[in-house]
Design an enzyme around this catalytic site. Sequence first.
Site, PDB file in Angstrom:
ATOM      1  N   GLY A  64       0.996   1.120  -4.953  1.00  0.00           N
ATOM      2  CA  GLY A  64      -0.226   0.358  -4.662  1.00  0.00           C
ATOM      3  C   GLY A  64      -1.420   1.259  -4.385  1.00  0.00           C
ATOM      4  O   GLY A  64      -2.507   1.065  -4.953  1.00  0.00           O
ATOM      5  N   ARG A  67      17.071  25.177  -9.779  1.00  0.00           N
ATOM      6  CA  ARG A  67      16.007  24.763 -10.708  1.00  0.00           C
ATOM      7  C   ARG A  67      15.778  25.795 -11.804  1.00  0.00           C
ATOM      8  O   ARG A  67      14.888  25.618 -12.641  1.00  0.00           O
ATOM      9  CB  ARG A  67      14.690  24.560  -9.954  1.00  0.00           C
ATOM     10  CG  ARG A  67      14.732  23.484  -8.897  1.00  0.00           C
ATOM     11  CD  ARG A  67      14.587  22.125  -9.516  1.00  0.00           C
ATOM     12  NE  ARG A  67      14.569  21.086  -8.498  1.00  0.00           N
ATOM     13  CZ  ARG A  67      14.312  19.811  -8.727  1.00  0.00           C
ATOM     14  NH1 ARG A  67      14.040  19.408  -9.952  1.00  0.00           N
ATOM     15  NH2 ARG A  67      14.334  18.927  -7.770  1.00  0.00           N
ATOM     16  N   PHE A 121      16.370   5.556 -19.831  1.00  0.00           N
ATOM     17  CA  PHE A 121      16.353   6.599 -20.876  1.00  0.00           C
ATOM     18  C   PHE A 121      16.006   7.966 -20.275  1.00  0.00           C
ATOM     19  O   PHE A 121      16.613   8.979 -20.619  1.00  0.00           O
ATOM     20  CB  PHE A 121      15.337   6.247 -21.968  1.00  0.00           C
ATOM     21  CG  PHE A 121      15.915   5.432 -23.090  1.00  0.00           C
ATOM     22  CD1 PHE A 121      16.487   4.187 -22.841  1.00  0.00           C
ATOM     23  CD2 PHE A 121      15.898   5.886 -24.398  1.00  0.00           C
ATOM     24  CE1 PHE A 121      17.027   3.420 -23.865  1.00  0.00           C
ATOM     25  CE2 PHE A 121      16.438   5.138 -25.429  1.00  0.00           C
ATOM     26  CZ  PHE A 121      16.999   3.901 -25.165  1.00  0.00           C
ATOM     27  N   ASN A 129       7.933  -3.117  -2.137  1.00  0.00           N
ATOM     28  CA  ASN A 129       9.159  -2.402  -2.483  1.00  0.00           C
ATOM     29  C   ASN A 129      10.280  -3.358  -2.896  1.00  0.00           C
ATOM     30  O   ASN A 129      10.354  -4.483  -2.410  1.00  0.00           O
ATOM     31  CB  ASN A 129       9.609  -1.492  -1.334  1.00  0.00           C
ATOM     32  CG  ASN A 129       9.357  -2.095   0.024  1.00  0.00           C
ATOM     33  OD1 ASN A 129       8.446  -2.904   0.191  1.00  0.00           O
ATOM     34  ND2 ASN A 129      10.158  -1.739   0.984  1.00  0.00           N
ATOM     35  N   ALA A 132       0.844  -1.207   0.000  1.00  0.00           N
ATOM     36  CA  ALA A 132       0.000   0.000   0.000  1.00  0.00           C
ATOM     37  C   ALA A 132       0.866   1.239   0.000  1.00  0.00           C
ATOM     38  O   ALA A 132       0.670   2.165   0.781  1.00  0.00           O
ATOM     39  CB  ALA A 132      -0.926  -0.010   1.218  1.00  0.00           C
ATOM     40  N   GLY A 133       1.864   1.278  -0.878  1.00  0.00           N
ATOM     41  CA  GLY A 133       2.791   2.407  -0.920  1.00  0.00           C
ATOM     42  C   GLY A 133       2.426   3.413  -1.997  1.00  0.00           C
ATOM     43  O   GLY A 133       1.252   3.573  -2.369  1.00  0.00           O
ATOM     44  N   LEU A 182       3.688   5.641 -13.892  1.00  0.00           N
ATOM     45  CA  LEU A 182       3.285   6.942 -13.348  1.00  0.00           C
ATOM     46  C   LEU A 182       4.475   7.667 -12.733  1.00  0.00           C
ATOM     47  O   LEU A 182       5.448   7.043 -12.311  1.00  0.00           O
ATOM     48  CB  LEU A 182       2.187   6.765 -12.292  1.00  0.00           C
ATOM     49  CG  LEU A 182       2.514   6.095 -10.951  1.00  0.00           C
ATOM     50  CD1 LEU A 182       3.262   6.999 -10.004  1.00  0.00           C
ATOM     51  CD2 LEU A 182       1.225   5.662 -10.293  1.00  0.00           C
ATOM     52  N   ARG A 223      12.893  10.216  -0.998  1.00  0.00           N
ATOM     53  CA  ARG A 223      13.835   9.124  -1.271  1.00  0.00           C
ATOM     54  C   ARG A 223      14.818   9.563  -2.366  1.00  0.00           C
ATOM     55  O   ARG A 223      14.404  10.023  -3.418  1.00  0.00           O
ATOM     56  CB  ARG A 223      13.064   7.862  -1.678  1.00  0.00           C
ATOM     57  CG  ARG A 223      12.256   7.299  -0.509  1.00  0.00           C
ATOM     58  CD  ARG A 223      11.451   6.078  -0.893  1.00  0.00           C
ATOM     59  NE  ARG A 223      10.316   6.389  -1.759  1.00  0.00           N
ATOM     60  CZ  ARG A 223       9.454   5.483  -2.210  1.00  0.00           C
ATOM     61  NH1 ARG A 223       9.595   4.217  -1.886  1.00  0.00           N
ATOM     62  NH2 ARG A 223       8.452   5.837  -2.990  1.00  0.00           N
ATOM     63  N   CYS A 254      13.055   5.544  -7.781  1.00  0.00           N
ATOM     64  CA  CYS A 254      13.151   4.619  -8.916  1.00  0.00           C
ATOM     65  C   CYS A 254      14.378   4.776  -9.796  1.00  0.00           C
ATOM     66  O   CYS A 254      15.017   3.784 -10.130  1.00  0.00           O
ATOM     67  CB  CYS A 254      11.903   4.753  -9.779  1.00  0.00           C
ATOM     68  SG  CYS A 254      10.433   4.197  -8.918  1.00  0.00           S
TER      69      CYS A 254
HETATM   70  N1  LIG Z   1       7.119   5.252  -6.438  1.00  0.00           N
HETATM   71  C1  LIG Z   1       7.001   5.327  -7.744  1.00  0.00           C
HETATM   72  O1  LIG Z   1       6.812   6.401  -8.328  1.00  0.00           O
HETATM   73  C2  LIG Z   1       7.089   4.083  -8.596  1.00  0.00           C
HETATM   74  C3  LIG Z   1       6.806   4.180  -9.975  1.00  0.00           C
HETATM   75  C4  LIG Z   1       6.862   3.028 -10.742  1.00  0.00           C
HETATM   76  C5  LIG Z   1       7.216   1.814 -10.149  1.00  0.00           C
HETATM   77  N2  LIG Z   1       7.510   1.750  -8.821  1.00  0.00           N
HETATM   78  C6  LIG Z   1       7.858   0.441  -8.248  1.00  0.00           C
HETATM   79  O2  LIG Z   1       6.809  -0.023  -7.413  1.00  0.00           O
HETATM   80  C7  LIG Z   1       7.342  -0.780  -6.321  1.00  0.00           C
HETATM   81  C8  LIG Z   1       6.808  -0.218  -5.024  1.00  0.00           C
HETATM   82  O3  LIG Z   1       7.263   1.123  -4.894  1.00  0.00           O
HETATM   83  P1  LIG Z   1       6.623   2.131  -3.847  1.00  0.00           P
HETATM   84  O4  LIG Z   1       7.238   3.451  -4.117  1.00  0.00           O
HETATM   85  O5  LIG Z   1       5.137   1.974  -3.841  1.00  0.00           O
HETATM   86  O6  LIG Z   1       7.223   1.486  -2.474  1.00  0.00           O
HETATM   87  P2  LIG Z   1       6.709   1.739  -0.981  1.00  0.00           P
HETATM   88  O7  LIG Z   1       7.858   1.382  -0.105  1.00  0.00           O
HETATM   89  O8  LIG Z   1       6.058   3.069  -0.875  1.00  0.00           O
HETATM   90  O9  LIG Z   1       5.538   0.653  -0.769  1.00  0.00           O
HETATM   91  C9  LIG Z   1       5.754  -0.715  -0.705  1.00  0.00           C
HETATM   92  C10 LIG Z   1       4.861  -1.292   0.395  1.00  0.00           C
HETATM   93  O10 LIG Z   1       4.958  -2.736   0.360  1.00  0.00           O
HETATM   94  C11 LIG Z   1       4.794  -3.211   1.693  1.00  0.00           C
HETATM   95  N3  LIG Z   1       5.289  -4.592   1.801  1.00  0.00           N
HETATM   96  C12 LIG Z   1       6.562  -5.041   1.732  1.00  0.00           C
HETATM   97  N4  LIG Z   1       6.601  -6.388   1.880  1.00  0.00           N
HETATM   98  C13 LIG Z   1       5.320  -6.794   2.045  1.00  0.00           C
HETATM   99  C14 LIG Z   1       4.703  -8.070   2.256  1.00  0.00           C
HETATM  100  N5  LIG Z   1       5.451  -9.205   2.304  1.00  0.00           N
HETATM  101  N6  LIG Z   1       3.354  -8.126   2.409  1.00  0.00           N
HETATM  102  C15 LIG Z   1       2.611  -6.987   2.359  1.00  0.00           C
HETATM  103  N7  LIG Z   1       3.133  -5.756   2.163  1.00  0.00           N
HETATM  104  C16 LIG Z   1       4.472  -5.656   2.007  1.00  0.00           C
HETATM  105  C17 LIG Z   1       5.590  -2.222   2.510  1.00  0.00           C
HETATM  106  O11 LIG Z   1       5.192  -2.246   3.875  1.00  0.00           O
HETATM  107  C18 LIG Z   1       5.260  -0.886   1.813  1.00  0.00           C
HETATM  108  O12 LIG Z   1       4.166  -0.207   2.428  1.00  0.00           O
HETATM  109  C19 LIG Z   1       8.863  -0.708  -6.468  1.00  0.00           C
HETATM  110  O13 LIG Z   1       9.317  -1.851  -7.157  1.00  0.00           O
HETATM  111  C20 LIG Z   1       9.064   0.505  -7.344  1.00  0.00           C
HETATM  112  O14 LIG Z   1      10.256   0.414  -8.099  1.00  0.00           O
HETATM  113  C21 LIG Z   1       7.420   2.858  -8.030  1.00  0.00           C
END
Ligand SMILES: NC(=O)c1ccc[n+]([C@@H]2O[C@H](COP(=O)([O-])OP(=O)(O)OC[C@H]3O[C@@H](n4cnc5c(N)ncnc54)[C@H](O)[C@@H]3O)[C@@H](O)[C@H]2O)c1
Length: 450
Positions: free
Chosen positions: A14, A430, A224, A90, A10-11, A161, A344, A274
């Site tokens: 999610g 900037r 890229f 993550n 739920a980050g 996104l 981050r 990322c």
């Molecule tokens: N943040 C961005 O803009 C972005 C964009 C594209 C892709 N991504 C990718 O998406 C993925 C997640 O990124 P994020 O920024 O949302 O990370 P985040 O750390 O904000 O969220 C990840 C969540 O997963 C939970 N988690 C970890 N292990 C778990 C488990 N076993 N069961 C249940 N929950 C669990 C964590 O508690 C955390 O809340 C990464 O691979 C990232 O590269 C992120």
Amino acid sequence: MNRNIVCIGAGYIGGPTMAVIAKMNPDRKVVVVDINASRIEAWNSPDFALPIYEPGLVDVVKEVRGRNLFFSTDIAAAVRECDIVFVGVNTPTKTFGRGAGMASDLQYWEATAREIKGYAEGDKIVIEKSTLPVRTAAAMEAILNDHAAHRFTVLSNPEFLAEGTAIRDLLEPDRVLIGGPQDEAGLAAIEEAVAIYATWVPRERILTTNVWSAELTKLAANAFLAQRVSSINAIAGLCEATGADVDEVARVIGADKRIGPKFLKAGPGFGGSCFKKDVLNLVYLCESFGLHTAAEYWHGVVKMNEHQQERIVSRLVREMFNTVANKRIALFGFAFKSDTGDTRETPAGAVARLLAEEHARLAITDPKALPNARRDLADLQDVVFEPDEYKAAEGADAIVLMTDWRHYPALDWRRLYDVMRKPALVFDTRNCLDAAALRAIGFRVLNIGK
Ligand SMILES: NC(=O)c1ccc[n+]([C@@H]2O[C@H](COP(=O)([O-])OP(=O)(O)OC[C@H]3O[C@@H](n4cnc5c(N)ncnc54)[C@H](O)[C@@H]3O)[C@@H](O)[C@H]2O)c1
């Protein structure tokens, strides 16, 4: 197979992604689960004090939470009830052992695969939303389908996104990418995933590929984008040395249709969770397949980025008579970009640490990122966190503008000048302020690439 969806994680990915999927699919139940109970509590908070800040997110969550979007820590129940499982946990860079500092740390991701397998009571489509090294889906499928009572089909649906514009990007994506196995079950699963997005995304923008292409595309796309930032920043240094103006150079380069104007803005370098992680992951993949020259090429993108922050501090120190010791420096903005509280890998963090090494006294201000900044810099001594920009500037020798928050150009710069120590310096990393107007007030002004 039912149409309910669960998303594990739920980050930043999610939460917003599932909120929009729930909004656009009112007939589907969407459950977002996480092991982090306080994060789930924040998603469920009665006053909508959500755990992340994204423009427009609160409105979407208000519309769908409790209707067909739910946040929960009960992973077992959610996995049992939903046949489509998104995985958005993550995948940070590994900090230990083989591939430390480069490869993805897949421990959260593997734990999730085992959880799904343990709780499943029927066939599932498992969709990778996290950014993962190429061929991770194969490993996931191996774990899931080994001696399993049910069949798991693994798809890759990487998310493109950008933080700060997540909701707009989700509602109007340039493309949605879904990769899957090219056999009968795989193709059927791809169609199930396509159906989720097809309720609002024009069909021609939903691109389908094999799984490996989808996994690699996400890494390549981020590499890229990061490379463009490093390329223009590499030119910025040369502009400063030669009297050229990087904004003029970028404007003219970008007028070439083959290049295009976007992502050509010189600045303090890229940040966010990322770019660095994904480029390093690509470097590691190249290395592991013996493609050393390709690895070196991509590694240069990250090195150039780090160099940009060192360059900012060197220039600032030089301009402040070769010492910033005991001088108060106000950092305006700590988030890695505007419209997010995410810090981050923020360039401001690197700059703050380099300035602390020089014994500067830091005052940090940011409209959304101060709680994260406080956490990130907890080990530093001489630093204050100040929500009010005018108080942050009080007695400061320099303001270093690190984040292009929209209201910064509209601040009362005369008032800021009045409260600072003289000579007052502004380093606009900037290039978003009116330098001529600042000079007219009395400031000394530094810009990137000028
Ligand atoms: N943040 C961005 O803009 C972005 C964009 C594209 C892709 N991504 C990718 O998406 C993925 C997640 O990124 P994020 O920024 O949302 O990370 P985040 O750390 O904000 O969220 C990840 C969540 O997963 C939970 N988690 C970890 N292990 C778990 C488990 N076993 N069961 C249940 N929950 C669990 C964590 O508690 C955390 O809340 C990464 O691979 C990232 O590269 C992120």
